[in-house]
Design a protein around this motif. Structure first.
Motif, PDB file in Angstrom:
ATOM      1  N   LEU A   6       3.589  10.139  -0.173  1.00 46.47           N
ATOM      2  CA  LEU A   6       2.256  10.665  -0.453  1.00 46.47           C
ATOM      3  C   LEU A   6       1.574  10.876   0.889  1.00 46.47           C
ATOM      4  O   LEU A   6       1.185   9.915   1.557  1.00 46.47           O
ATOM      5  CB  LEU A   6       1.452   9.693  -1.316  1.00 46.47           C
ATOM      6  N   GLN A   7       1.494  12.142   1.320  1.00 43.80           N
ATOM      7  CA  GLN A   7       0.896  12.483   2.605  1.00 43.80           C
ATOM      8  C   GLN A   7      -0.582  12.796   2.399  1.00 43.80           C
ATOM      9  O   GLN A   7      -0.926  13.641   1.582  1.00 43.80           O
ATOM     10  CB  GLN A   7       1.607  13.689   3.198  1.00 43.80           C
ATOM     11  N   ILE A   8      -1.414  12.144   3.158  1.00 44.37           N
ATOM     12  CA  ILE A   8      -2.867  12.278   3.011  1.00 44.37           C
ATOM     13  C   ILE A   8      -3.375  13.266   4.053  1.00 44.37           C
ATOM     14  O   ILE A   8      -3.313  12.993   5.252  1.00 44.37           O
ATOM     15  CB  ILE A   8      -3.558  10.917   3.201  1.00 44.37           C
ATOM     16  N   TYR A   9      -3.875  14.407   3.588  1.00 46.10           N
ATOM     17  CA  TYR A   9      -4.459  15.420   4.473  1.00 46.10           C
ATOM     18  C   TYR A   9      -5.968  15.364   4.327  1.00 46.10           C
ATOM     19  O   TYR A   9      -6.496  15.544   3.235  1.00 46.10           O
ATOM     20  CB  TYR A   9      -3.924  16.816   4.134  1.00 46.10           C
ATOM     21  N   ALA A  10      -6.644  15.100   5.419  1.00 49.52           N
ATOM     22  CA  ALA A  10      -8.101  14.960   5.415  1.00 49.52           C
ATOM     23  C   ALA A  10      -8.728  16.106   6.199  1.00 49.52           C
ATOM     24  O   ALA A  10      -8.126  16.624   7.150  1.00 49.52           O
ATOM     25  CB  ALA A  10      -8.496  13.628   6.050  1.00 49.52           C
ATOM     26  N   PRO A  11      -9.946  16.498   5.823  1.00 51.31           N
ATOM     27  CA  PRO A  11     -10.632  17.533   6.611  1.00 51.31           C
ATOM     28  C   PRO A  11     -11.027  16.983   7.977  1.00 51.31           C
ATOM     29  O   PRO A  11     -11.216  15.779   8.139  1.00 51.31           O
ATOM     30  CB  PRO A  11     -11.866  17.852   5.765  1.00 51.31           C
ATOM     31  N   HIS A  12     -11.136  17.866   8.952  1.00 55.32           N
ATOM     32  CA  HIS A  12     -11.530  17.431  10.303  1.00 55.32           C
ATOM     33  C   HIS A  12     -12.936  16.849  10.310  1.00 55.32           C
ATOM     34  O   HIS A  12     -13.215  15.918  11.057  1.00 55.32           O
ATOM     35  CB  HIS A  12     -11.437  18.597  11.290  1.00 55.32           C
ATOM     36  N   GLU A  13     -13.800  17.381   9.474  1.00 52.76           N
ATOM     37  CA  GLU A  13     -15.163  16.855   9.381  1.00 52.76           C
ATOM     38  C   GLU A  13     -15.149  15.587   8.540  1.00 52.76           C
ATOM     39  O   GLU A  13     -14.793  15.609   7.370  1.00 52.76           O
ATOM     40  CB  GLU A  13     -16.088  17.894   8.756  1.00 52.76           C
ATOM     41  N   ARG A  14     -15.499  14.488   9.143  1.00 51.14           N
ATOM     42  CA  ARG A  14     -15.471  13.200   8.453  1.00 51.14           C
ATOM     43  C   ARG A  14     -16.591  13.109   7.407  1.00 51.14           C
ATOM     44  O   ARG A  14     -17.682  13.606   7.629  1.00 51.14           O
ATOM     45  CB  ARG A  14     -15.668  12.073   9.448  1.00 51.14           C
ATOM     46  N   PRO A  15     -16.310  12.426   6.304  1.00 49.82           N
ATOM     47  CA  PRO A  15     -17.371  12.183   5.318  1.00 49.82           C
ATOM     48  C   PRO A  15     -18.356  11.153   5.876  1.00 49.82           C
ATOM     49  O   PRO A  15     -18.046  10.462   6.848  1.00 49.82           O
ATOM     50  CB  PRO A  15     -16.614  11.632   4.117  1.00 49.82           C
ATOM     51  N   PRO A  16     -19.515  11.027   5.249  1.00 48.83           N
ATOM     52  CA  PRO A  16     -20.482  10.014   5.698  1.00 48.83           C
ATOM     53  C   PRO A  16     -19.887   8.610   5.607  1.00 48.83           C
ATOM     54  O   PRO A  16     -18.999   8.346   4.795  1.00 48.83           O
ATOM     55  CB  PRO A  16     -21.650  10.163   4.722  1.00 48.83           C
ATOM     56  N   ALA A  17     -20.373   7.714   6.427  1.00 43.76           N
ATOM     57  CA  ALA A  17     -19.854   6.346   6.472  1.00 43.76           C
ATOM     58  C   ALA A  17     -19.979   5.638   5.129  1.00 43.76           C
ATOM     59  O   ALA A  17     -19.178   4.751   4.819  1.00 43.76           O
ATOM     60  CB  ALA A  17     -20.573   5.548   7.556  1.00 43.76           C
ATOM     61  N   ASP A  18     -20.951   6.013   4.311  1.00 46.82           N
ATOM     62  CA  ASP A  18     -21.137   5.354   3.018  1.00 46.82           C
ATOM     63  C   ASP A  18     -20.326   6.012   1.896  1.00 46.82           C
ATOM     64  O   ASP A  18     -20.440   5.625   0.734  1.00 46.82           O
ATOM     65  CB  ASP A  18     -22.612   5.289   2.647  1.00 46.82           C
ATOM     66  N   ALA A  37       2.314  -3.381  -9.020  1.00 47.79           N
ATOM     67  CA  ALA A  37       3.123  -2.530  -9.893  1.00 47.79           C
ATOM     68  C   ALA A  37       4.563  -2.394  -9.388  1.00 47.79           C
ATOM     69  O   ALA A  37       5.396  -1.776 -10.052  1.00 47.79           O
ATOM     70  CB  ALA A  37       2.478  -1.149 -10.012  1.00 47.79           C
ATOM     71  N   GLY A  38       4.861  -2.954  -8.211  1.00 48.69           N
ATOM     72  CA  GLY A  38       6.197  -2.877  -7.644  1.00 48.69           C
ATOM     73  C   GLY A  38       6.533  -1.511  -7.067  1.00 48.69           C
ATOM     74  O   GLY A  38       7.703  -1.195  -6.869  1.00 48.69           O
ATOM     75  N   MET A  39       5.516  -0.700  -6.755  1.00 48.56           N
ATOM     76  CA  MET A  39       5.738   0.648  -6.233  1.00 48.56           C
ATOM     77  C   MET A  39       5.609   0.746  -4.725  1.00 48.56           C
ATOM     78  O   MET A  39       6.173   1.637  -4.108  1.00 48.56           O
ATOM     79  CB  MET A  39       4.745   1.624  -6.867  1.00 48.56           C
ATOM     80  N   PHE A  40       4.865  -0.141  -4.121  1.00 46.77           N
ATOM     81  CA  PHE A  40       4.539  -0.043  -2.701  1.00 46.77           C
ATOM     82  C   PHE A  40       5.753  -0.319  -1.826  1.00 46.77           C
ATOM     83  O   PHE A  40       6.434  -1.328  -1.985  1.00 46.77           O
ATOM     84  CB  PHE A  40       3.416  -1.022  -2.351  1.00 46.77           C
ATOM     85  N   VAL A  41       6.025   0.585  -0.874  1.00 44.45           N
ATOM     86  CA  VAL A  41       7.068   0.375   0.129  1.00 44.45           C
ATOM     87  C   VAL A  41       6.408   0.174   1.489  1.00 44.45           C
ATOM     88  O   VAL A  41       6.616  -0.835   2.153  1.00 44.45           O
ATOM     89  CB  VAL A  41       8.065   1.555   0.177  1.00 44.45           C
ATOM     90  N   THR A  42       5.584   1.135   1.910  1.00 48.30           N
ATOM     91  CA  THR A  42       4.858   1.027   3.178  1.00 48.30           C
ATOM     92  C   THR A  42       3.732   2.056   3.177  1.00 48.30           C
ATOM     93  O   THR A  42       3.720   2.980   2.359  1.00 48.30           O
ATOM     94  CB  THR A  42       5.780   1.233   4.400  1.00 48.30           C
ATOM     95  N   ALA A  43       2.816   1.897   4.100  1.00 45.02           N
ATOM     96  CA  ALA A  43       1.727   2.856   4.298  1.00 45.02           C
ATOM     97  C   ALA A  43       1.240   2.719   5.727  1.00 45.02           C
ATOM     98  O   ALA A  43       1.299   1.630   6.312  1.00 45.02           O
ATOM     99  CB  ALA A  43       0.575   2.590   3.329  1.00 45.02           C
ATOM    100  N   PHE A  80       1.511   7.067   2.258  1.00 46.11           N
ATOM    101  CA  PHE A  80       2.022   5.959   1.474  1.00 46.11           C
ATOM    102  C   PHE A  80       3.435   6.332   1.065  1.00 46.11           C
ATOM    103  O   PHE A  80       3.681   7.477   0.663  1.00 46.11           O
ATOM    104  CB  PHE A  80       1.192   5.728   0.202  1.00 46.11           C
ATOM    105  N   LEU A  81       4.366   5.407   1.154  1.00 47.20           N
ATOM    106  CA  LEU A  81       5.710   5.595   0.640  1.00 47.20           C
ATOM    107  C   LEU A  81       5.831   4.697  -0.584  1.00 47.20           C
ATOM    108  O   LEU A  81       5.631   3.480  -0.489  1.00 47.20           O
ATOM    109  CB  LEU A  81       6.762   5.223   1.691  1.00 47.20           C
ATOM    110  N   LEU A  82       6.119   5.319  -1.726  1.00 48.80           N
ATOM    111  CA  LEU A  82       6.180   4.586  -2.995  1.00 48.80           C
ATOM    112  C   LEU A  82       7.542   4.712  -3.639  1.00 48.80           C
ATOM    113  O   LEU A  82       8.237   5.711  -3.454  1.00 48.80           O
ATOM    114  CB  LEU A  82       5.135   5.141  -3.976  1.00 48.80           C
TER     115      LEU A  82
END
Length: 127
Positions: A6-18, A37-43, A80-82
């Motif tokens: 699961l590759q997380i692509y985020a916008p360059h503009e950061r969201p507000p801290a809250d 759930a026994g799915m987590f391998v690494t992140a 995340f690798l699941l």
């Protein structure tokens, strides 16, 4: 069991801290639920693209460039690798990420062996 990245692509503009996606406790709870759930391998979280160095070899010459390979509107922020029974289960977990309301999550099966067949490909075909 098949693995999915699961590759997380985020916008360059950061969201507000809250913003809820910036709340580390939500990320911990998400990770703990995957572990239970026994799915987590690494992140891992990645540094911003300006910290990247790109290496290419063309016609026998190694070219090293500071910065990312391509300019884009989003950048690979982490992964995340699941281990999941099938693609549908991996997609369900991607939809639960704390930053899903502003990030894009690319879900890809992991190729398990050099011949190109994998448990994930078989599970995807069955889904």
């Amino acid at each position: 069991m098949p693995q999915y990245l699961l590759q997380i692509y985020a916008p360059h503009e950061r969201p507000p801290a809250d913003d809820p996606g910036m709340d580390i406790s939500r990320w911990r709870a998400y990770t703990e639920s995957l572990e239970e759930a026994g799915m987590f391998v690494t992140a891992q979280r990645l540094y911003d693209p300006d910290s990247a160095t790109t290496v290419r070899v063309r016609d026998g010459e190694t070219l090293i460039t500071d910065g990312p390979f391509a300019e884009t509107n989003e950048f690979l922020a982490g992964f995340f690798l699941l281990e999941c029974p099938n693609l549908d289960a991996a997609l369900e977990q991607a939809g639960r990420m704390p930053n899903i309301h502003y990030a894009s999550i690319e879900v890809r099966p992991v190729m398990a062996d050099p011949e190109g067949s994998s448990d994930a490909q078989a599970a995807t075909a069955q889904a």
